[in-house]
Design an enzyme around this catalytic site. Structure first.
Site, PDB file in Angstrom:
ATOM      1  CE1 TYR A 127      -3.907   2.176   0.416  1.00  0.00           C
ATOM      2  CE2 TYR A 127      -2.752   3.112   2.298  1.00  0.00           C
ATOM      3  CZ  TYR A 127      -3.793   3.156   1.393  1.00  0.00           C
ATOM      4  OH  TYR A 127      -4.714   4.172   1.454  1.00  0.00           O
ATOM      5  CD  GLN A 144       7.418  11.391 -20.780  1.00  0.00           C
ATOM      6  OE1 GLN A 144       7.868  10.987 -19.704  1.00  0.00           O
ATOM      7  NE2 GLN A 144       7.304  10.618 -21.835  1.00  0.00           N
TER       8      GLN A 144
END
Ligand code: UDP
Ligand code: UDP
Length: 316
Positions: A127, A144
């Site tokens: 987790y 990006q």
């Protein structure tokens, strides 16, 4: 989603019901602004949306530890798919991250600048590290591909509509107290947490989504208590004579946790408004109704003769 729908938005709920329940949303089925898709975000998803609240992943330790590989896939592949979707349709994505990115923190209270203290191979890693890489993915897609991202680091939250078998501390203690069973404290109970009521969190998520803050923001209630204090408080609010039972401590259990929420206060004008006791009382009422619902649905009539014998204790 209810407050989004009330504001006139069309809401598409995507759930694989691994920890969620149809009963929590079924009253909206048929509403013109509501759609429910039974889908797992580990598989690609092609829909048209403007905003994505990416909340997928079990969040209760016993749930996410039950299938750590699935937890990792949901937080990595699932997040990749949601970012791919956001990129394709030009949507903004809000990631439900977590205070677990701070691990067992050496800084107290935790602010957004802190990098965390996480065991990468411990039982919570699926987790913790899953959410950490999910954050990394958000900022990679922002840099990006120009995807607009929002990252909420959500601290302990509780409230109505939690699953009876959720396994987290508040629902455990409330159910145990309501059923007259011992309240199970893991370790000494001196570890701390700070709990926010779900409606405060929802308001924070919507504010953050519609803000211009792309860096991570803590959302939580800074009122910190030890787990033993929570056990005593819930016992007294439920008002019965349950015992407190001490069980072995959980591995890698964070010892202290409290959000520093100055950023959310300053930049979103947000802070929790529901007092702890009020939230707990609402949740106690909810679980009380759930227990009644369960009892009514599982009631198997006894043979008439047994029911008519008066004065004998009934074990059901
Ligand atoms: N994806 C998706 N829904 C979309 C667009 C993409 O589920 O509407 C998934 C797709 O399966 C891909 C992932 O998101 O694996 C990442 O998408 P991206 O466009 O960044 O990667 P690419 O397809 O170029 O590998
Ligand atoms: N805990 C406990 N009894 C329980 C469940 C949890 O004492 O029945 C403790 C647990 O060890 C941790 C804290 O309560 O210190 C909060 O646990 P939870 O699973 O609710 O969430 P976490 O903050 O650890 O993700």
């Amino acid at each position: 989603y209810t407050c989004l729908m009330m504001d006139g938005h069309e809401v598409t709920v995507v759930d694989n019901f691994f920890t969620g329940r149809k009963r929590n949303v079924e009253h909206w089925i048929g509403h013109e602004n509501f759609e429910l898709i039974n889908h797992d975000v580990v598989e690609p998803l092609y829909i048209e949306v403007d905003q994505i609240y990416h909340l997928a992943s079990p969040a209760s330790p016993p749930n996410y530890m039950y299938n750590p590989i699935k937890t990792l896939k949901t937080n990595t592949i699932g997040t990749l798919n949601m970012l791919g979707l956001a990129k394709r349709v030009g949507a903004r994505l809000l990631l439900a991250s977590t205070s677990e990115v701070y691990g067992d923190p050496e800084v107290h209270p935790q602010n957004e600048e802190y990098w965390g203290h996480v065991n990468p191979i411990g039982p919570r890693a699926c987790y913790d590290e899953g959410k950490r890489v999910a954050e990394t993915m958000c900022y990679a897609y922002m840099k990006q591909e120009g995807v607009e991202v929002r990252v909420a680091r959500i601290f302990n939250t509780f409230g109505s509509r939690m699953h009876m078998n959720d396994g987290r501390v508040v629902s455990n203690f409330i159910l145990q107290a309501l059923q007259g069973e011992p309240l199970t404290v893991y370790g000494t109970g001196s570890q701390t947490r700070a709990f926010q009521y779900v409606s405060d969190l929802v308001n924070g998520l919507v504010l953050l989504m519609n803000s211009n803050i792309s860096s991570p923001v803590n959302l939580g209630n800074p009122e910190e208590h030890t787990i033993l204090e929570f056990a005593r408080l819930i016992k007294s609010l439920v008002g019965n004579r349950s015992q407190i039972q001490f069980l072995p401590e959980a591995q890698d259990d964070p010892q202290r946790r409290r959000p520093d929420i100055r950023k959310a206060k300053m930049m979103l004008g947000w802070e929790p408004v529901v007092p702890l006791e009020e939230g707990l009382n609402k949740t106690i009422q909810y679980f009380n109704r759930e227990l009644e619902h369960q009892a009514n649905n599982q009631y198997i009539p006894k043979p008439k003769a047994a029911r008519m014998k008066k004065g004998r204790p009934r074990h059901n």
